[in-house]
Design a protein around this motif. Sequence first.
Motif, PDB file in Angstrom:
ATOM      1  N   LEU A  61      22.860  91.882  22.328  1.00  0.00           N
ATOM      2  CA  LEU A  61      23.821  91.936  21.240  1.00  0.00           C
ATOM      3  C   LEU A  61      25.025  92.789  21.585  1.00  0.00           C
ATOM      4  N   SER A  62      24.883  93.637  22.586  1.00  0.00           N
ATOM      5  CA  SER A  62      26.015  94.467  22.995  1.00  0.00           C
ATOM      6  C   SER A  62      27.168  93.641  23.523  1.00  0.00           C
ATOM      7  N   SER A  63      26.895  92.368  23.909  1.00  0.00           N
ATOM      8  CA  SER A  63      27.974  91.511  24.391  1.00  0.00           C
ATOM      9  C   SER A  63      29.056  91.353  23.328  1.00  0.00           C
TER      10      SER A  63
ATOM     11  N   PRO B 197      33.602  94.377  16.494  1.00  0.00           N
ATOM     12  CA  PRO B 197      32.263  94.639  17.022  1.00  0.00           C
ATOM     13  C   PRO B 197      31.157  93.871  16.326  1.00  0.00           C
ATOM     14  N   ARG B 198      31.439  93.249  15.181  1.00  0.00           N
ATOM     15  CA  ARG B 198      30.413  92.495  14.469  1.00  0.00           C
ATOM     16  C   ARG B 198      30.266  91.080  14.996  1.00  0.00           C
ATOM     17  N   CYS B 199      31.189  90.618  15.810  1.00  0.00           N
ATOM     18  CA  CYS B 199      31.167  89.243  16.297  1.00  0.00           C
ATOM     19  C   CYS B 199      30.087  89.057  17.364  1.00  0.00           C
ATOM     20  N   ASP B 200      29.072  88.279  17.034  1.00  0.00           N
ATOM     21  CA  ASP B 200      28.000  87.921  17.956  1.00  0.00           C
ATOM     22  C   ASP B 200      28.073  86.419  18.155  1.00  0.00           C
TER      23      ASP B 200
ATOM     24  N   LYS C  95      29.497  88.037   6.943  1.00  0.00           N
ATOM     25  CA  LYS C  95      30.302  89.194   7.350  1.00  0.00           C
ATOM     26  C   LYS C  95      31.800  88.911   7.348  1.00  0.00           C
ATOM     27  N   ARG C  96      32.174  87.681   6.924  1.00  0.00           N
ATOM     28  CA  ARG C  96      33.583  87.279   6.866  1.00  0.00           C
ATOM     29  C   ARG C  96      34.253  87.413   8.244  1.00  0.00           C
ATOM     30  N   LEU C  97      33.639  86.788   9.213  1.00  0.00           N
ATOM     31  CA  LEU C  97      34.157  86.789  10.577  1.00  0.00           C
ATOM     32  C   LEU C  97      34.784  85.436  10.882  1.00  0.00           C
ATOM     33  N   HIS C  98      35.652  85.391  11.879  1.00  0.00           N
ATOM     34  CA  HIS C  98      36.309  84.140  12.244  1.00  0.00           C
ATOM     35  C   HIS C  98      36.874  84.264  13.656  1.00  0.00           C
ATOM     36  N   PHE C  99      37.364  83.148  14.179  1.00  0.00           N
ATOM     37  CA  PHE C  99      37.847  83.131  15.558  1.00  0.00           C
ATOM     38  C   PHE C  99      39.174  83.848  15.750  1.00  0.00           C
ATOM     39  N   GLY C 100      39.820  84.230  14.678  1.00  0.00           N
ATOM     40  CA  GLY C 100      40.990  85.078  14.825  1.00  0.00           C
ATOM     41  C   GLY C 100      40.645  86.460  15.346  1.00  0.00           C
ATOM     42  N   MET C 101      39.344  86.779  15.344  1.00  0.00           N
ATOM     43  CA  MET C 101      38.854  88.059  15.856  1.00  0.00           C
ATOM     44  C   MET C 101      38.384  87.959  17.303  1.00  0.00           C
ATOM     45  N   MET C 102      38.588  86.800  17.922  1.00  0.00           N
ATOM     46  CA  MET C 102      38.127  86.556  19.285  1.00  0.00           C
ATOM     47  C   MET C 102      39.304  86.439  20.250  1.00  0.00           C
TER      48      MET C 102
END
Length: 259
Positions: free
Chosen positions: A63-65, A109-112, A184-191
């Motif tokens: 998960l550290s990835s 850091p939440r993006c897995d 967690k309200r994540l998306h590819f704008g965070m990648m």
Amino acid sequence: MPNIPMKAKGAMDRNSLLSVNAQKIQGAFRSDNIETINTRPLPDTPAVQSYPERTTASPGPPLSSGNALSRQVVPSLVHPVQKGQKLLLGTTASLQKIRACLGWNANDPRCDVDVSAFLLGDNGKVPGDSWFVFYGQTESPDGSTAFAVDGGTDREFIRVDLARLDPAVKRIVFVLTINEAFEKRLHFGMMQDAYLRILDETDRSELVSFKLTDYYSNVISMMIGEIYRHNDSWKFNAVGNGLAKDLAGLCEWYGVQVV
């Protein structure tokens, strides 16, 4: 039908997998008819509350990835192509085995991120429920396609023995999905730095590579690229488009029934 590991205690069925985004494409899904989906915003309230998770029986990369923001050095991309570009990989007689290598970096850091491959027929759907490969189902029914964690140059890869591939499979789509994105309200704008490179398995030489350029804030699953049969040849298509669907939603999209 596969039972994808979920955080929710209840079983997931078709009723609970009704479209995360209300927009539907009529007919078979292909890379050339998905462009308009990327204009829809993510819903404020998720329609699906169940999410895939890693289990000890289905190992994935540490998960550290993603969660500790470890940085991956993007390898040299020898034969890069642009989004939408198609390239001949080789003939069905000459090209026997390939390796689809994927990597990325996360700004949050939440993006897995999970890797999966969907093996599709002419209609853009899987031939059966077990015809997709990911951390919880590491090999296709015909033994041609297998998931693996790289631990070296790339984060994860999918190995494909084209000679063993069932004739019903006409294309393989390689997908990156952010785990627990709705919750967690994540998306590819965070990648960033997401890429796919196709190697010849025999000598590990690069046949083609594609580095993602568009990071949509309304997308959580990215169809980064695909290989497909064209007459007596194998070709690559740099797709670079996505959907506001998690892994369970993608399964329904491609015709997999999830319970």
